[in-house]
Design a protein around this motif. Structure first.
Motif, PDB file in Angstrom:
ATOM      1  N   THR A 143       0.839  -1.203   0.000  1.00 58.14           N
ATOM      2  CA  THR A 143       0.000   0.000   0.000  1.00 58.14           C
ATOM      3  C   THR A 143       0.870   1.247   0.000  1.00 58.14           C
ATOM      4  O   THR A 143       0.597   2.223  -0.718  1.00 58.14           O
ATOM      5  N   THR A 144       1.930   1.227   0.793  1.00 63.88           N
ATOM      6  CA  THR A 144       2.865   2.348   0.846  1.00 63.88           C
ATOM      7  C   THR A 144       3.530   2.575  -0.500  1.00 63.88           C
ATOM      8  O   THR A 144       3.625   3.711  -0.992  1.00 63.88           O
ATOM      9  N   ARG A 145       3.995   1.515  -1.134  1.00 65.26           N
ATOM     10  CA  ARG A 145       4.652   1.640  -2.438  1.00 65.26           C
ATOM     11  C   ARG A 145       3.664   2.134  -3.501  1.00 65.26           C
ATOM     12  O   ARG A 145       4.021   2.922  -4.374  1.00 65.26           O
ATOM     13  N   ARG A 146       2.435   1.687  -3.415  1.00 61.74           N
ATOM     14  CA  ARG A 146       1.406   2.114  -4.381  1.00 61.74           C
ATOM     15  C   ARG A 146       1.143   3.612  -4.255  1.00 61.74           C
ATOM     16  O   ARG A 146       1.045   4.336  -5.242  1.00 61.74           O
ATOM     17  N   LEU A 147       1.029   4.086  -3.006  1.00 60.32           N
ATOM     18  CA  LEU A 147       0.844   5.509  -2.768  1.00 60.32           C
ATOM     19  C   LEU A 147       2.037   6.313  -3.276  1.00 60.32           C
ATOM     20  O   LEU A 147       1.879   7.366  -3.893  1.00 60.32           O
ATOM     21  N   ALA A 148       3.243   5.800  -3.009  1.00 62.32           N
ATOM     22  CA  ALA A 148       4.443   6.511  -3.436  1.00 62.32           C
ATOM     23  C   ALA A 148       4.521   6.617  -4.953  1.00 62.32           C
ATOM     24  O   ALA A 148       4.906   7.670  -5.495  1.00 62.32           O
ATOM     25  N   ARG A 149       4.165   5.548  -5.653  1.00 67.19           N
ATOM     26  CA  ARG A 149       4.189   5.593  -7.122  1.00 67.19           C
ATOM     27  C   ARG A 149       3.186   6.615  -7.650  1.00 67.19           C
ATOM     28  O   ARG A 149       3.456   7.330  -8.625  1.00 67.19           O
ATOM     29  N   PHE A 150       2.017   6.667  -7.020  1.00 67.30           N
ATOM     30  CA  PHE A 150       1.014   7.670  -7.379  1.00 67.30           C
ATOM     31  C   PHE A 150       1.559   9.076  -7.132  1.00 67.30           C
ATOM     32  O   PHE A 150       1.469   9.962  -7.994  1.00 67.30           O
ATOM     33  N   GLN A 151       2.136   9.289  -5.967  1.00 63.38           N
ATOM     34  CA  GLN A 151       2.633  10.626  -5.627  1.00 63.38           C
ATOM     35  C   GLN A 151       3.824  11.024  -6.492  1.00 63.38           C
ATOM     36  O   GLN A 151       3.999  12.208  -6.815  1.00 63.38           O
ATOM     37  N   ALA A 152       4.645  10.053  -6.884  1.00 63.21           N
ATOM     38  CA  ALA A 152       5.779  10.359  -7.755  1.00 63.21           C
ATOM     39  C   ALA A 152       5.311  10.960  -9.081  1.00 63.21           C
ATOM     40  O   ALA A 152       5.973  11.841  -9.650  1.00 63.21           O
ATOM     41  N   ALA A 153       4.162  10.490  -9.570  1.00 65.42           N
ATOM     42  CA  ALA A 153       3.636  10.984 -10.847  1.00 65.42           C
ATOM     43  C   ALA A 153       3.231  12.457 -10.772  1.00 65.42           C
ATOM     44  O   ALA A 153       3.166  13.135 -11.806  1.00 65.42           O
ATOM     45  N   GLN A 232      10.133  24.814   0.622  1.00 63.87           N
ATOM     46  CA  GLN A 232      11.253  24.016   0.120  1.00 63.87           C
ATOM     47  C   GLN A 232      10.852  23.082  -1.025  1.00 63.87           C
ATOM     48  O   GLN A 232      11.701  22.376  -1.585  1.00 63.87           O
ATOM     49  N   GLY A 233       9.571  23.028  -1.377  1.00 60.21           N
ATOM     50  CA  GLY A 233       9.125  22.155  -2.464  1.00 60.21           C
ATOM     51  C   GLY A 233       9.051  20.708  -2.054  1.00 60.21           C
ATOM     52  O   GLY A 233       8.857  20.383  -0.877  1.00 60.21           O
ATOM     53  N   ASN A 234       9.193  19.802  -3.026  1.00 59.82           N
ATOM     54  CA  ASN A 234       9.050  18.362  -2.790  1.00 59.82           C
ATOM     55  C   ASN A 234       7.690  18.038  -2.167  1.00 59.82           C
ATOM     56  O   ASN A 234       7.594  17.393  -1.123  1.00 59.82           O
ATOM     57  N   LEU A 235       6.640  18.504  -2.839  1.00 60.95           N
ATOM     58  CA  LEU A 235       5.264  18.262  -2.418  1.00 60.95           C
ATOM     59  C   LEU A 235       4.549  17.441  -3.486  1.00 60.95           C
ATOM     60  O   LEU A 235       4.966  17.383  -4.640  1.00 60.95           O
ATOM     61  N   LEU A 302       9.411   6.201  -4.603  1.00 57.78           N
ATOM     62  CA  LEU A 302       9.480   7.542  -5.183  1.00 57.78           C
ATOM     63  C   LEU A 302      10.622   7.644  -6.189  1.00 57.78           C
ATOM     64  O   LEU A 302      10.443   8.168  -7.295  1.00 57.78           O
ATOM     65  N   ILE A 303      11.793   7.149  -5.810  1.00 56.13           N
ATOM     66  CA  ILE A 303      12.954   7.218  -6.699  1.00 56.13           C
ATOM     67  C   ILE A 303      12.692   6.401  -7.952  1.00 56.13           C
ATOM     68  O   ILE A 303      12.999   6.836  -9.079  1.00 56.13           O
ATOM     69  N   GLU A 304      12.102   5.207  -7.791  1.00 56.82           N
ATOM     70  CA  GLU A 304      11.761   4.387  -8.958  1.00 56.82           C
ATOM     71  C   GLU A 304      10.777   5.113  -9.861  1.00 56.82           C
ATOM     72  O   GLU A 304      10.774   4.903 -11.088  1.00 56.82           O
ATOM     73  N   GLY A 305       9.940   5.974  -9.274  1.00 62.69           N
ATOM     74  CA  GLY A 305       8.957   6.721 -10.048  1.00 62.69           C
ATOM     75  C   GLY A 305       9.507   7.980 -10.691  1.00 62.69           C
ATOM     76  O   GLY A 305       8.750   8.735 -11.310  1.00 62.69           O
ATOM     77  N   GLY A 306      10.794   8.248 -10.507  1.00 65.03           N
ATOM     78  CA  GLY A 306      11.415   9.378 -11.182  1.00 65.03           C
ATOM     79  C   GLY A 306      11.678  10.599 -10.327  1.00 65.03           C
ATOM     80  O   GLY A 306      12.152  11.629 -10.834  1.00 65.03           O
ATOM     81  N   VAL A 307      11.393  10.537  -9.014  1.00 66.07           N
ATOM     82  CA  VAL A 307      11.639  11.678  -8.131  1.00 66.07           C
ATOM     83  C   VAL A 307      13.145  11.837  -7.918  1.00 66.07           C
ATOM     84  O   VAL A 307      13.854  10.864  -7.655  1.00 66.07           O
ATOM     85  N   THR A 308      13.625  13.066  -8.022  1.00 61.04           N
ATOM     86  CA  THR A 308      15.034  13.365  -7.785  1.00 61.04           C
ATOM     87  C   THR A 308      15.153  14.497  -6.760  1.00 61.04           C
ATOM     88  O   THR A 308      14.184  15.222  -6.509  1.00 61.04           O
ATOM     89  N   GLY A 309      16.339  14.640  -6.177  1.00 64.97           N
ATOM     90  CA  GLY A 309      16.571  15.721  -5.235  1.00 64.97           C
ATOM     91  C   GLY A 309      15.840  15.558  -3.924  1.00 64.97           C
ATOM     92  O   GLY A 309      15.565  16.560  -3.236  1.00 64.97           O
ATOM     93  N   TYR A 310      15.537  14.324  -3.561  1.00 65.86           N
ATOM     94  CA  TYR A 310      14.808  14.044  -2.315  1.00 65.86           C
ATOM     95  C   TYR A 310      15.454  12.808  -1.703  1.00 65.86           C
ATOM     96  O   TYR A 310      15.172  11.683  -2.104  1.00 65.86           O
TER      97      TYR A 310
END
Length: 334
Positions: A143-153, A232-235, A302-310
């Motif tokens: 569930t956590t990974r699913r949410l993170a993938r959604f948020q990464a988008a 600081q962003g990253n929202l 998040l990183i797998e979903g393309g998030v950088t700088g976090y």
């Protein structure tokens, strides 16, 4: 009756829906529908669907178009449909009078091939509903990974700063509501102090007065802390009401689907993970174990979903802030 030509995955000419059972509330009604079609219907033709008529939150926001009812419609019409791997059920039809805070949904009925996890047959150590102590850690992790993938988008996406996604929905408490001086003034009253102490005593808190002062300090400090963090962003987008009764798992592979998106808003994504843990009413040992599992799993996805700088350190800091953000409405669950 909904009459529309086939467009994408939407069915053509749904012509009769029978409400099998409903859940009427003052501001919303939900029913399961059995669907029949005219002979010339084509495209994807589901035999069942879930109907929801909603006005929730419209009298608790300054702009009715920003209320919970319309926010959920926006999720299904724009956010979920735009994902390569949708996190919510498929929507067949969406509409309403958004300017008046009214929306309806006809969405996929996933009850037959998904399941809800069971609560344990014991009392929670924190009070409230029964704990999800018997739910395997793997369900929390996925569930956590699913949410993170959604948020990464939607990470740092320009769209999420617009008022129809970033404002309060007028439903349950969230950062847009609690991160203001006005909220602090309305909350910290003599009545609040009395109610907090009474609630903490019922939960067996060793020193209710000391805990109350900790909560007071957290509530007073939060607006400034949040203002600094938000700069600081990253929202990203948050579900807000993230608990296991809003997660259905597919029977074939335990893949989670999330429902009840009325609170959708823009803030710290990891608050959803803290909320998931807090509302599961788990024992201290299980809480500690999940802390060690979910934050790294969230960051990795998040990183797998393309998030950088976090960095993971940034993520861990935000997780600590998440618990501070939740102190007002989750008080003594941790």
């Amino acid at each position: 009756m909904v009459d529309r030509s086939s467009t994408g995955s939407r069915p053509a000419r749904i012509w009769r829906g029978h409400p099998n059972r409903g859940q009427p509330k003052a501001d919303r009604t939900a029913s399961n529908l059995s669907i029949e079609y005219s002979p010339d219907a084509s495209g994807k033709l589901p035999e069942r669907a879930f109907f929801k008529y909603n006005m929730n939150g419209r009298d608790r926001v300054a702009v009715r178009r920003h209320c919970a009812a319309v926010r959920e419609a926006l999720f299904y019409d724009e956010i979920n449909r735009g994902l390569d791997d949708p996190i919510g059920p498929e929507a067949y039809d969406i509409g309403g009078d958004y300017d008046d805070g009214v929306a309806y949904l006809i969405i996929e009925d996933i009850a037959d091939d998904h399941y809800l996890v069971d609560k344990a047959d014991v009392d929670s150590p924190w009070g409230g509903w029964a704990p999800f102590e018997t739910v395997p850690a793997e369900r929390f992790v996925e569930t956590t990974r699913r949410l993170a993938r959604f948020q990464a988008a939607w990470w740092n996406h320009a769209r999420i700063t617009e008022p129809d996604l970033s404002s309060s929905t007028g439903d349950m408490l969230s950062v847009p509501m609690t991160g203001t001086e006005t909220f602090v003034e309305k909350t910290l009253t003599d009545e609040w102090e009395d109610n907090i102490v009474e609630g903490l005593e019922k939960r067996g808190e060793p020193d209710p007065s000391a805990s109350r002062e900790t909560m007071r300090a957290a509530i007073e400090a939060w607006p400034d802390i949040w203002k600094d963090r938000a700069s600081q962003g990253n929202l990203s987008l948050m579900h807000v009401d993230m608990h296991l009764r809003n997660v259905l798992f597919r029977k074939t592979d335990d893949r989670p689907i999330l429902i009840d998106w009325e609170g959708l808003t823009t803030r710290l994504g990891i608050i959803d993970i803290a909320h998931l843990i807090a509302t599961s009413m788990l024992s201290p040992d299980y809480l500690s174990r999940l802390d060690g599992l979910l934050v790294p799993a969230y960051h990795e996805a998040l990183i797998e979903g393309g998030v950088t700088g976090y960095s993971l350190e940034d993520c861990e800091r935000d997780y600590r802030l998440a618990w501070l953000a939740l102190r007002r409405d989750l008080m003594n669950t941790r």
